[in-house]
Structure formats: C-alpha cells, structure tokens
Design a protein around this motif. Structure first.
Motif, PDB file in Angstrom:
ATOM      1  N   ASP A  86       0.828  -1.203   0.000  1.00 15.83           N
ATOM      2  CA  ASP A  86       0.000   0.000   0.000  1.00 15.83           C
ATOM      3  C   ASP A  86       0.859   1.247   0.000  1.00 15.83           C
ATOM      4  O   ASP A  86       1.828   1.344   0.740  1.00 15.83           O
ATOM      5  N   ALA A  87       0.489   2.215  -0.821  1.00 15.01           N
ATOM      6  CA  ALA A  87       1.210   3.488  -0.842  1.00 15.01           C
ATOM      7  C   ALA A  87       0.324   4.635  -0.388  1.00 15.01           C
ATOM      8  O   ALA A  87       0.812   5.713  -0.094  1.00 15.01           O
ATOM      9  N   LYS A  88      -0.971   4.402  -0.352  1.00 21.06           N
ATOM     10  CA  LYS A  88      -1.888   5.453   0.072  1.00 21.06           C
ATOM     11  C   LYS A  88      -3.208   4.816   0.480  1.00 21.06           C
ATOM     12  O   LYS A  88      -3.405   3.609   0.359  1.00 21.06           O
ATOM     13  N   GLY A  89      -4.110   5.662   0.991  1.00 20.43           N
ATOM     14  CA  GLY A  89      -5.431   5.168   1.310  1.00 20.43           C
ATOM     15  C   GLY A  89      -5.588   4.684   2.737  1.00 20.43           C
ATOM     16  O   GLY A  89      -6.578   4.028   3.052  1.00 20.43           O
ATOM     17  N   PHE A  90      -4.632   4.978   3.601  1.00 22.18           N
ATOM     18  CA  PHE A  90      -4.755   4.597   5.003  1.00 22.18           C
ATOM     19  C   PHE A  90      -4.511   5.815   5.877  1.00 22.18           C
ATOM     20  O   PHE A  90      -3.927   6.806   5.442  1.00 22.18           O
ATOM     21  N   LEU A  91      -4.957   5.730   7.108  1.00 16.07           N
ATOM     22  CA  LEU A  91      -4.745   6.829   8.039  1.00 16.07           C
ATOM     23  C   LEU A  91      -3.266   6.957   8.361  1.00 16.07           C
ATOM     24  O   LEU A  91      -2.556   5.962   8.485  1.00 16.07           O
ATOM     25  N   SER A  92      -2.797   8.187   8.519  1.00 14.78           N
ATOM     26  CA  SER A  92      -1.425   8.400   8.980  1.00 14.78           C
ATOM     27  C   SER A  92      -1.354   7.994  10.446  1.00 14.78           C
ATOM     28  O   SER A  92      -2.384   7.915  11.132  1.00 14.78           O
ATOM     29  N   PRO A  93      -0.154   7.722  10.964  1.00 21.15           N
ATOM     30  CA  PRO A  93      -0.036   7.396  12.389  1.00 21.15           C
ATOM     31  C   PRO A  93      -0.639   8.477  13.289  1.00 21.15           C
ATOM     32  O   PRO A  93      -1.233   8.169  14.323  1.00 21.15           O
ATOM     33  N   GLN A  94      -0.486   9.751  12.903  1.00 18.50           N
ATOM     34  CA  GLN A  94      -1.054  10.837  13.710  1.00 18.50           C
ATOM     35  C   GLN A  94      -2.575  10.771  13.708  1.00 18.50           C
ATOM     36  O   GLN A  94      -3.217  10.904  14.758  1.00 18.50           O
ATOM     37  N   GLU A  95      -3.174  10.564  12.522  1.00 19.45           N
ATOM     38  CA  GLU A  95      -4.632  10.466  12.426  1.00 19.45           C
ATOM     39  C   GLU A  95      -5.144   9.241  13.166  1.00 19.45           C
ATOM     40  O   GLU A  95      -6.194   9.293  13.825  1.00 19.45           O
ATOM     41  N   LEU A  96      -4.421   8.152  13.049  1.00 24.01           N
ATOM     42  CA  LEU A  96      -4.828   6.925  13.718  1.00 24.01           C
ATOM     43  C   LEU A  96      -4.826   7.108  15.226  1.00 24.01           C
ATOM     44  O   LEU A  96      -5.737   6.635  15.920  1.00 24.01           O
ATOM     45  N   ARG A  97      -3.822   7.789  15.725  1.00 19.19           N
ATOM     46  CA  ARG A  97      -3.762   7.994  17.168  1.00 19.19           C
ATOM     47  C   ARG A  97      -4.959   8.800  17.660  1.00 19.19           C
ATOM     48  O   ARG A  97      -5.527   8.503  18.715  1.00 19.19           O
ATOM     49  N   VAL A  98      -5.361   9.809  16.905  1.00 21.51           N
ATOM     50  CA  VAL A  98      -6.544  10.591  17.263  1.00 21.51           C
ATOM     51  C   VAL A  98      -7.779   9.694  17.278  1.00 21.51           C
ATOM     52  O   VAL A  98      -8.624   9.780  18.182  1.00 21.51           O
ATOM     53  N   GLU A  99      -7.883   8.800  16.286  1.00 22.84           N
ATOM     54  CA  GLU A  99      -9.027   7.900  16.211  1.00 22.84           C
ATOM     55  C   GLU A  99      -9.075   6.958  17.407  1.00 22.84           C
ATOM     56  O   GLU A  99     -10.147   6.628  17.916  1.00 22.84           O
ATOM     57  N   LEU A 100      -7.917   6.515  17.847  1.00 24.01           N
ATOM     58  CA  LEU A 100      -7.864   5.532  18.931  1.00 24.01           C
ATOM     59  C   LEU A 100      -8.025   6.157  20.310  1.00 24.01           C
ATOM     60  O   LEU A 100      -8.481   5.490  21.246  1.00 24.01           O
ATOM     61  N   THR A 101      -7.646   7.416  20.440  1.00 28.20           N
ATOM     62  CA  THR A 101      -7.719   8.084  21.733  1.00 28.20           C
ATOM     63  C   THR A 101      -9.152   8.074  22.253  1.00 28.20           C
ATOM     64  O   THR A 101     -10.082   8.465  21.574  1.00 28.20           O
ATOM     65  N   GLY A 102      -9.311   7.587  23.438  1.00 29.18           N
ATOM     66  CA  GLY A 102     -10.629   7.556  24.060  1.00 29.18           C
ATOM     67  C   GLY A 102     -11.418   6.297  23.788  1.00 29.18           C
ATOM     68  O   GLY A 102     -12.455   6.054  24.418  1.00 29.18           O
ATOM     69  N   GLN A 103     -10.954   5.483  22.830  1.00 33.52           N
ATOM     70  CA  GLN A 103     -11.680   4.249  22.506  1.00 33.52           C
ATOM     71  C   GLN A 103     -11.072   3.023  23.178  1.00 33.52           C
ATOM     72  O   GLN A 103     -11.658   1.941  23.143  1.00 33.52           O
ATOM     73  N   LEU A 104      -9.900   3.181  23.759  1.00 33.44           N
ATOM     74  CA  LEU A 104      -9.240   2.076  24.441  1.00 33.44           C
ATOM     75  C   LEU A 104      -9.430   2.191  25.947  1.00 33.44           C
ATOM     76  O   LEU A 104      -9.602   3.292  26.480  1.00 33.44           O
ATOM     77  N   SER A 105      -9.380   1.067  26.619  1.00 32.06           N
ATOM     78  CA  SER A 105      -9.415   1.093  28.077  1.00 32.06           C
ATOM     79  C   SER A 105      -8.154   1.773  28.598  1.00 32.06           C
ATOM     80  O   SER A 105      -7.172   1.938  27.861  1.00 32.06           O
ATOM     81  N   VAL A 106      -8.165   2.149  29.859  1.00 32.96           N
ATOM     82  CA  VAL A 106      -6.992   2.809  30.445  1.00 32.96           C
ATOM     83  C   VAL A 106      -5.756   1.922  30.324  1.00 32.96           C
ATOM     84  O   VAL A 106      -4.675   2.380  29.935  1.00 32.96           O
ATOM     85  N   ALA A 107      -5.907   0.643  30.640  1.00 34.53           N
ATOM     86  CA  ALA A 107      -4.765  -0.282  30.588  1.00 34.53           C
ATOM     87  C   ALA A 107      -4.255  -0.448  29.158  1.00 34.53           C
ATOM     88  O   ALA A 107      -3.041  -0.452  28.914  1.00 34.53           O
ATOM     89  N   ASP A 108      -5.166  -0.570  28.205  1.00 33.93           N
ATOM     90  CA  ASP A 108      -4.747  -0.752  26.812  1.00 33.93           C
ATOM     91  C   ASP A 108      -4.167   0.530  26.228  1.00 33.93           C
ATOM     92  O   ASP A 108      -3.259   0.489  25.384  1.00 33.93           O
ATOM     93  N   ALA A 109      -4.672   1.674  26.663  1.00 34.98           N
ATOM     94  CA  ALA A 109      -4.111   2.957  26.213  1.00 34.98           C
ATOM     95  C   ALA A 109      -2.666   3.091  26.672  1.00 34.98           C
ATOM     96  O   ALA A 109      -1.830   3.684  25.972  1.00 34.98           O
ATOM     97  N   GLN A 110      -2.333   2.524  27.825  1.00 30.07           N
ATOM     98  CA  GLN A 110      -0.958   2.566  28.319  1.00 30.07           C
ATOM     99  C   GLN A 110      -0.034   1.747  27.428  1.00 30.07           C
ATOM    100  O   GLN A 110       1.136   2.088  27.244  1.00 30.07           O
TER     101      GLN A 110
END
Length: 276
Positions: free
Chosen positions: A17-41
């Motif tokens: 893949d060369a395109k069409g996926f979230l950047s690491p920065q965008e992915l982190r924003v998406e994941l923030t708040g959706q993981l448990s406290v332990a998994d976020a660590q």
C-alpha cells in the motif's frame, strides 16, 4: 477486552500500500478515548520511541522542535527534567522509569569512556523496560525487535571491523551470544527464528531494498503473532505498527530514500547506531 466495532472499522493493510490509510497521527486521534486505560498505556509504550528521540533532542537544545508523535510536549520535558534534577526518586505518571535511569547515567563519568552512543544506551533501557510490559504480544514484539536490530548490528560490526561488544544492546540471551560469537551464522539460529531471513536481507546491496526486506520480516512477524487475535488490543497495536511502516515508505521518494541511506552508510562507517 475486545474491540469489535473498532477493529471491524479498521481498513485492510497490505505491505505494498502506498496510500489510502490513516497516517499514524490520524490513527492515534481515532484511537484516543476508545481504548481502556490499561490498553491505552500499551499504546503509550509504543509511542514512547518518539519520546526517546525527543528526550535526547530536548537535552541538547530546549527550544528544539519535537516530533509530535511523542507522548510528551516541551512543557512536559521541562517539568520532568526539573523534577529529575531535584529528586533522587522522582514520581510522576508521565515519567517512564527508564528516562530517569538514563538521566542518572549521563551524569556519571563512566559513560564518557564506555563507547556506547546515547541513542544506543537509551534504546537498551527502552527495550528492557518494554520487555516487562503487562502484555505478552508487546513483550514478544520488543524482544523480537531487540534481536533483529542486534543481529543487524553484529553483521555490520563484522563487515566493518567494529567492536560488537560495545554496540550490542540489551542483556537477553541473544544479546549475550552476539557480543562474543565468532560463528559464521552468529550462533543464534536456535534462539532467533528469523536469523536466516535477516542474513539473507543483509546480502542485498541496494540499501533501500535491504530495508524493505527487513520491514517485510517485521510485517510477517506481526501477521503470525496476531493470526488468532480477532478483536483484541493486539490487533490494534499491530495495525498501528504496520501503519507506521507504510507511512515511512510513503514519505520517502526515491531521491529522499537514496539520501537517507547514503547517510546510513556513512554512519555505518563511523559507528553503528541502533534504531528504537
């Protein structure tokens, strides 16, 4: 904990893949708040590699521009360094223990003569800390990377005549073996299952192709170790790691890649630096 909706919403990633996926920065924003406290660590531990880079940069120059992928800002580092200066036992949830270990180390006279670069020493502390994580997948991932990087270092040392005892990082069985082995196959085939693949990749004369082959080994490891993890945090962590690999190659044009690897070759002639 399972994340059915979150994992189901993640796109399929492929190594080409060369395109069409979230950047690491965008992915982190998406994941923030959706993981448990332990998994976020656990996710924080993955991103701590950027904190390692930022910590070294900040120690050299306080007004430097830090990598935004790190967990900590310049203000965080200002406060934490002041805390480490003032306390023999600093307590702060933002401060992973190995940062203080490194800070103590650089203020000891012995470190000036041991031949270990700051990057390598901090990486070693990072690996040792991460290999004690409260998650088997992450523990295995960091040990795999430690072994992979150390084997590449041993290969480069043998090729260029460097002292591998000073450049191998960590204290696991593979690291101890690589510091002293003179075996043609480095004597770790029974300890590190990817030895043959790494040795074959090292024969590649094109530095970019060599790097891609190493990333392919990492990608295969992630697939193998998450095959039966369908909706777990392990699947999410592997997705983050794959996204980082794809982003790195997407950002590299041929010319930029050639320049980077020319610099890599120069660094190998001057001394080997381990990547975290």
């Amino acid at each position: 904990m399972n994340y059915y909706c979150l994992v189901a919403g993640l796109p399929d990633l492929h190594a080409e893949d060369a395109k069409g996926f979230l950047s690491p920065q965008e992915l982190r924003v998406e994941l923030t708040g959706q993981l448990s406290v332990a998994d976020a660590q656990l996710l924080t531990l993955l991103y701590a590699k950027y904190d390692n880079q930022n910590f070294l940069k900040y120690l050299k120059q306080h007004d430097t521009v830090l990598n935004p992928m790190g967990n900590l800002t310049s203000n965080d580092w200002e406060e934490l360094i002041a805390l480490m200066q003032e306390s023999e036992n600093p307590q702060d949830n933002r401060l992973l223990p190995y940062f203080f270990s490194y800070y103590q180390y650089i203020h000891e006279e012995e470190h000036l003569n041991n031949g270990i670069s700051p990057e390598d020493y901090l990486s070693g502390l990072y690996y040792e800390y991460a290999m004690k994580a409260n998650n088997e997948f992450l523990r295995s991932w960091f040990e795999f990377n430690l072994n992979l990087n150390n084997l590449q270092t041993a290969i480069a040392c043998r090729k260029h005549g460097y002292d591998q005892q000073k450049l191998i990082v960590g204290h696991n069985e593979v690291a101890r073996k690589l510091r002293h082995t003179h075996a043609r196959d480095y004597g770790i085939g029974g300890m590190f299952g990817y030895t043959d693949e790494v040795l074959k990749a090292a024969e590649e004369s094109d530095l970019m192709e060599r790097e891609k082959k190493i990333d392919a080994i990492k990608w295969a490891w992630l697939d193998e170790h998450t095959f039966f993890n369908y909706f777990s945090v392990e699947k999410i962590l592997a997705f983050v790691l794959k996204t980082e690999m794809l982003e790195r190659w997407r950002m590299l044009s041929f010319e930029e890649g050639a320049a980077i690897f020319r610099n890599l070759l120069t660094s190998l002639k001057q001394g080997v630096i381990i990547k975290a």
